[in-house]
Design a protein around this motif. Structure first.
Motif, mmCIF file in Angstrom:
data_model
loop_
_atom_site.group_PDB
_atom_site.id
_atom_site.type_symbol
_atom_site.label_atom_id
_atom_site.label_comp_id
_atom_site.label_asym_id
_atom_site.label_seq_id
_atom_site.Cartn_x
_atom_site.Cartn_y
_atom_site.Cartn_z
ATOM 1 N N UNK A 1 0.860 -1.143 -0.069
ATOM 2 C CA UNK A 1 -0.081 0.061 -0.052
ATOM 3 C C UNK A 1 0.939 1.408 -0.097
ATOM 4 N N UNK A 2 0.642 2.157 -1.015
ATOM 5 C CA UNK A 2 1.644 3.341 -1.056
ATOM 6 C C UNK A 2 0.563 4.422 -0.675
ATOM 7 N N UNK A 3 0.825 5.276 0.456
ATOM 8 C CA UNK A 3 -0.033 6.159 0.976
ATOM 9 C C UNK A 3 0.707 7.641 0.682
ATOM 10 N N UNK A 4 0.368 8.379 -0.193
ATOM 11 C CA UNK A 4 0.868 9.495 -0.029
ATOM 12 C C UNK A 4 0.132 10.705 0.507
ATOM 13 N N UNK A 5 0.559 11.080 1.720
ATOM 14 C CA UNK A 5 -0.270 11.955 2.749
ATOM 15 C C UNK A 5 0.351 13.308 2.619
ATOM 16 N N UNK A 6 -0.301 14.209 3.437
ATOM 17 C CA UNK A 6 0.011 15.588 3.181
ATOM 18 C C UNK A 6 1.276 15.642 4.178
ATOM 19 N N UNK A 7 1.402 14.816 5.403
ATOM 20 C CA UNK A 7 2.527 14.852 6.178
ATOM 21 C C UNK A 7 3.596 13.866 6.150
ATOM 22 N N UNK A 8 2.993 12.732 5.637
ATOM 23 C CA UNK A 8 3.899 11.531 5.720
ATOM 24 C C UNK A 8 3.598 10.618 4.202
ATOM 25 N N UNK A 9 4.745 10.163 3.748
ATOM 26 C CA UNK A 9 4.447 8.888 2.807
ATOM 27 C C UNK A 9 4.974 7.790 3.616
ATOM 28 N N UNK A 10 3.741 6.785 3.432
ATOM 29 C CA UNK A 10 3.884 5.477 4.097
ATOM 30 C C UNK A 10 3.852 4.379 3.041
ATOM 31 N N UNK B 1 6.179 16.851 -7.460
ATOM 32 C CA UNK B 1 6.235 15.463 -8.057
ATOM 33 C C UNK B 1 7.738 14.846 -8.235
ATOM 34 N N UNK B 2 8.726 15.557 -8.346
ATOM 35 C CA UNK B 2 9.913 15.151 -8.252
ATOM 36 C C UNK B 2 10.491 14.558 -6.760
ATOM 37 N N UNK B 3 10.052 15.241 -5.960
ATOM 38 C CA UNK B 3 10.400 14.831 -4.357
ATOM 39 C C UNK B 3 9.634 13.715 -4.035
ATOM 40 N N UNK B 4 8.481 13.561 -4.263
ATOM 41 C CA UNK B 4 7.395 12.565 -4.020
ATOM 42 C C UNK B 4 7.839 11.118 -4.880
ATOM 43 N N UNK B 5 8.456 11.335 -5.914
ATOM 44 C CA UNK B 5 9.071 10.344 -6.851
ATOM 45 C C UNK B 5 10.361 9.744 -6.034
ATOM 46 N N UNK B 6 11.167 10.773 -5.484
ATOM 47 C CA UNK B 6 12.290 10.305 -5.016
ATOM 48 C C UNK B 6 12.227 9.551 -3.589
ATOM 49 N N UNK B 7 11.031 9.961 -2.784
ATOM 50 C CA UNK B 7 10.813 9.742 -1.493
ATOM 51 C C UNK B 7 10.106 8.134 -1.688
ATOM 52 N N UNK B 8 9.152 8.031 -2.461
ATOM 53 C CA UNK B 8 8.769 6.711 -3.021
ATOM 54 C C UNK B 8 9.734 5.645 -3.214
ATOM 55 N N UNK B 9 10.511 6.095 -4.176
ATOM 56 C CA UNK B 9 11.563 4.971 -4.576
ATOM 57 C C UNK B 9 12.614 4.542 -3.342
ATOM 58 N N UNK C 1 6.871 5.219 -11.071
ATOM 59 C CA UNK C 1 8.111 5.776 -11.528
ATOM 60 C C UNK C 1 9.045 5.061 -10.373
ATOM 61 N N UNK C 2 8.687 4.627 -9.139
ATOM 62 C CA UNK C 2 9.569 3.791 -8.172
ATOM 63 C C UNK C 2 9.798 2.345 -8.772
ATOM 64 N N UNK C 3 8.836 1.802 -9.634
ATOM 65 C CA UNK C 3 8.895 0.575 -10.326
ATOM 66 C C UNK C 3 7.638 -0.191 -9.933
ATOM 67 N N UNK C 4 6.634 0.077 -9.161
ATOM 68 C CA UNK C 4 5.408 -0.525 -8.779
ATOM 69 C C UNK C 4 4.617 -0.532 -10.043
ATOM 70 N N UNK C 5 3.909 -1.752 -10.229
ATOM 71 C CA UNK C 5 2.823 -1.607 -11.033
ATOM 72 C C UNK C 5 1.404 -1.423 -10.053
#
Length: 282
Positions: free
Chosen positions: A34-43, A72-80, A119-123
């Motif tokens: 589960x990928x949760x892109x939250x306002x304060x945390x990415x989990x 967008x770029x920072x979100x991709x970086x963190x999820x990766x 972008x992190x390699x998930x489907x």
């Protein structure tokens, strides 16, 4: 109502424990993220096929506002980075993922969230609304799930286990922090730190009651045409002691929250994949 606080608290405790501890799993079985892109945390939460939490990674991030990816770029970086940490812990590649969105967001926003995960390699094999994701954990047949995140309050009404109505409005933890900052004349970041400090909880609670009352009015407006006798709160913002009492006072409806509301939605996002027939071996 068809849920057990014992079950919920146990699985949330294990999810919390999996932040530091990697649980054993069968290397041949499928894993679900589960990928949760939250306002304060990415989990990111990883489950086995029996919905057991195996490993969890999270990072504070200011890349999403009111359900929209603003960096967008920072979100991709963190999820990766979080995905790589999990794969190193598990010694296996993670492929299958689900994401969640606040109710009612536009198609472009959904696509952006999906692109971040990809972008992190998930489907990305499933996309759910945040309150719906929470109910994969809560398993409420009849009632309302309210997900109060950093930027928005999502409301989902369930009847006989089916979601029959959803809505989302821009009031959440950010608004609590702004109120605290204004009260003390301090910066947003200082107010955020003050809010998170448990030693300040009673003092902070008195200051933010009007914002919590606004959340109650949002709930009242959206449930007005439904016969509702239970409200369950989730999301990091409702961790504040006494939050549920104000909502119950405003709505006149029994209001409850799990032991750790912050992890309910990320866990539920991963759970939403379990019955997905298109899941691939990872």
């Amino acid at each position: 109502m068809n849920f057990s606080f014992e079950y919920i608290d146990n699985i949330i405790d294990r999810t919390s424990e999996s932040i530091e501890k990697t649980f054993s799993f069968d290397k041949n079985e499928k894993l679900y993220v589960g990928v949760d892109l939250g306002t304060a945390y990415i989990v990111l939460v990883v489950l086995d096929s029996k919905c057991n939490p195996i490993a969890t990674e999270l990072q504070y991030a200011e890349v999403v506002r009111d359900g929209l990816v603003v960096n967008y770029s920072k979100a991709c970086e963190i999820v990766k980075e979080l995905k790589l940490k999990l794969e190193e812990r598990l010694q296996t590649e993670l492929v299958n993922a689900a994401i969640a969105m606040p109710p009612g967001v536009n198609v472009k926003s959904v696509s952006t969230h999906k692109y971040v995960a990809e972008s992190a390699g998930f489907e990305v094999l499933n996309i759910v609304e945040e309150p719906e994701a929470a109910n994969y954990v809560l398993k409420i047949d009849n009632g309302v799930v309210v997900d109060v995140g950093g930027g928005t309050t999502g409301v989902a009404i369930f009847e006989n286990g089916k979601m029959v109505y959803t809505a989302d409005e821009p009031t959440g933890g950010t608004h609590l922090t702004l109120t605290i900052a204004g009260n003390y004349g301090i910066s947003f970041n200082e107010a955020e730190d003050k809010k998170k400090n448990k030693d300040n909880s009673k003092e902070i609670f008195r200051i933010v009651v009007p914002v919590i009352e606004k959340v109650g009015s949002i709930i009242n407006r959206h449930i007005a045409n439904y016969n509702v006798d239970l409200i369950c709160l989730v999301g990091g913002t409702v961790c504040l002691d006494g939050f549920e009492g104000i909502i119950e006072k405003e709505t006149k409806i029994k209001t409850i929250k799990p032991k750790n509301p912050f992890l309910v939605t990320p866990l539920g996002i991963a759970m939403s994949l379990i019955d997905n027939k298109s899941v691939k071996e990872g």
